[in-house]
Design a protein around this motif. Structure first.
Motif, short mmCIF file in Angstrom:
data_model
loop_
_atom_site.label_atom_id
_atom_site.label_comp_id
_atom_site.label_asym_id
_atom_site.label_seq_id
_atom_site.Cartn_x
_atom_site.Cartn_y
_atom_site.Cartn_z
N ASP A 72 -8.54 -5.26 -1.20
CA ASP A 72 -7.92 -5.89 0.29
C ASP A 72 -9.28 -5.15 1.25
O ASP A 72 -9.12 -4.48 1.77
CB ASP A 72 -6.72 -5.16 0.52
N GLN A 108 -6.46 3.27 4.98
CA GLN A 108 -5.06 3.69 4.69
C GLN A 108 -4.96 4.07 3.18
O GLN A 108 -4.37 5.09 2.97
CB GLN A 108 -3.94 2.20 4.96
N THR A 160 1.00 -1.25 -0.04
CA THR A 160 -0.17 -0.19 -0.13
C THR A 160 0.71 1.19 -0.04
O THR A 160 0.66 2.05 -0.67
CB THR A 160 -0.95 0.18 1.22
N ARG A 188 -9.35 -6.23 5.79
CA ARG A 188 -9.06 -5.51 6.91
C ARG A 188 -9.54 -4.17 6.60
O ARG A 188 -9.44 -3.44 5.55
CB ARG A 188 -7.50 -5.51 7.18
N ASP A 230 -4.49 -2.48 -5.49
CA ASP A 230 -3.96 -2.89 -4.27
C ASP A 230 -4.53 -4.40 -3.86
O ASP A 230 -5.75 -4.29 -4.08
CB ASP A 230 -4.24 -1.94 -3.02
MG MG Z 1 -1.66 -2.96 2.25
#
Ligand code: MG
Ligand code: GTP
Length: 416
Positions: free
Chosen positions: A258, A267, A234, A261, A304
């Motif tokens: 992703d 993020q 990331t 999480r 990602d």
């Molecule tokens: Mg990551």
């Protein structure tokens, strides 16, 4: 006083001759036997010579009494054995033979001398040859020793380089491969600098030119970042997106699959907001198709993915399914690996991702290790092109294209 010598066959005859010539008052002063010399001794008899003397006065007084003995003398002389003409000839012949023999002997002496000289010269030549051969052998021995010394020196240099590469954690089999490949081009009296230059060049060539994101296609380019958890996927996406958008004026969008999480989505959302680029969150391959349509105006879409354990085949299959929604010509995959991961794990990770797709290599966290041997090892093992390295958490600064010269220098113990 008259003194005169007389020669005859016997002493009596000689005295007779003396008396006949000088008178009866003659005094015999000396008698000498004459032995013939040389070769004449074979032909002449011994004769007697006397020395007779008489007072002049006495002789004068008796002069008219003195008979003429010249005839007698002549007769005596004739009574001497006349030299035999045959014998004389023989003597002459023999003397001639002797002279000839002497010449021959002289010649023989000369040829003997010559032979002696020849033997002497031959001996000297043999000695000289022996000496030269000895010198030549010594020279050869010295050259051989020198050669062995030089070869030993070369081996010592190669061992030094071998050790350095092993210390830099280059796999032993690759070290040997490099040494083998350069050894043939090295001369025996090569220097350490020369060997280093050869090895350096070989490593640079093996690392190759970095494979960078190519935006020269008209279609939207999809770049997938795959790899184990926590390696910096990331963060690397944020660095590349920033660089592309700010310096290359590229229209960049982000996608994340992703969804395992919540923090992971957050993020990337943070980075997207900072950069002012759109972010799509997808949960399935179908959603990927939909996002693709929405992002068709963009030059570059960075995707990602969730960090997966390379041992979990089901999770890896999920990534494969998402990848395949984009045609091969429109996508590129980057396997992100940390330079701090140990070699055996890197081997397993890279092998398991090889089963899903072809990829290029990004190595992160170079700032956390002193050894870059694994970058070289995995590149050689997989044959995958090296592309970027990262060396810190700063976005976007701590990223750059792989620097073959810098890695080669580091591997050889130089400062990076
Ligand atoms: Mg990551
Ligand atoms: N020292 C250092 N840290 C880095 C580097 N790149 C990323 N990180 C840090 O590594 C940690 C993990 O980074 P992420 O980008 O979240 O890694 P990820 O691969 O996305 O992790 P998952 O999403 O959990 O699989 C963060 O704290 C980053 O700041 C780097 O080059 N050097």
């Amino acid at each position: 006083m008259i003194v005169k010598k007389f020669l005859a066959s016997t002493e009596e005859e000689a005295v007779l001759l003396a008396k006949a010539e000088l008178g009866d008052n003659v005094t015999i002063m000396n008698t000498k036997k004459i032995e013939p010399h040389g070769f004449s001794r074979f032909f002449k008899k011994t004769s007697v010579e006397i020395t007779a003397a008489v007072d002049d006065n006495i002789r004068e007084e008796k002069k008219e009494d003195i008979p003429d003995f010249s005839k007698l003398q002549q007769a005596i002389q004739q009574s001497q054995p006349a030299p035999d003409s045959k014998a004389a000839k023989k003597e002459a012949d023999i003397e001639q033979l002797i002279r000839a023999k002497q010449v021959i002997l002289d010649d023989e002496d000369e040829s003997v001398q010559k032979e002696n000289d020849r033997v002497d010269i031959e001996q000297r030549l043999t000695n000289l040859q022996d000496l030269l051969e000895k010198q030549l052998n010594t020279k050869r021995e010295e050259e051989k020793e020198e050669k062995e010394k030089v070869v030993d020196q070369k081996q010592a240099y190669l061992d030094l380089i071998r050790k350095q590469l092993i210390d830099s954690e280059v796999e032993a089999c690759y070290v040997e491969q490099i040494i083998e490949e350069i050894e043939g081009s090295l001369t025996n009296n090569t220097t350490l600098d020369n060997i280093l230059a050869n090895v350096y060049q070989k490593i640079v060539l093996k690392i190759g030119t970095p494979h960078l994101i190519d935006l020269r296609t008209k279609r939207t380019k999809y770049i997938f970042f795959i790899g184990p958890t926590g390696v910096g996927k990331t963060t690397t996406i944020a660095k590349i997106a920033s660089t592309m958008k700010l310096s290359k004026k590229t229209k960049v969008a982000l996608i994340t699959s992703d969804t395992y999480r919540i923090a992971a989505v957050e993020q990337l959302k943070t980075y997207a907001n900072i950069l002012g680029v759109p972010l799509k969150v997808i949960y399935s391959p179908e959603e990927m198709e939909k996002a693709k349509e929405e992002l068709s105006d963009f030059d570059l879409v960075l995707v990602d993915t969730a960090g997966r354990s390379h041992n979990n085949h089901e999770q890896q299959e999920d990534i494969g399914n998402i990848l395949r929604t984009i045609p091969e010509g429109e996508r590129e995959v980057f396997l992100v690996l940390s330079a701090t991961t140990k070699y055996r794990d890197l081997v397993n990770i890279s092998k398991s991702y090889s089963e899903i797709c072809k990829y290029n290599l990004i190595f992160t966290k170079l700032d956390e290790t002193d050894t870059v041997g694994n970058i070289f090892n995995i590149h050689i093992l997989t044959g995958a092109p090296l592309s970027y390295t990262t060396w810190g958490q700063n976005v976007p600064d701590d990223i750059g294209k792989i620097d073959a010269q810098k890695i080669a220098k580091q591997l050889l113990g130089g400062n990076s």
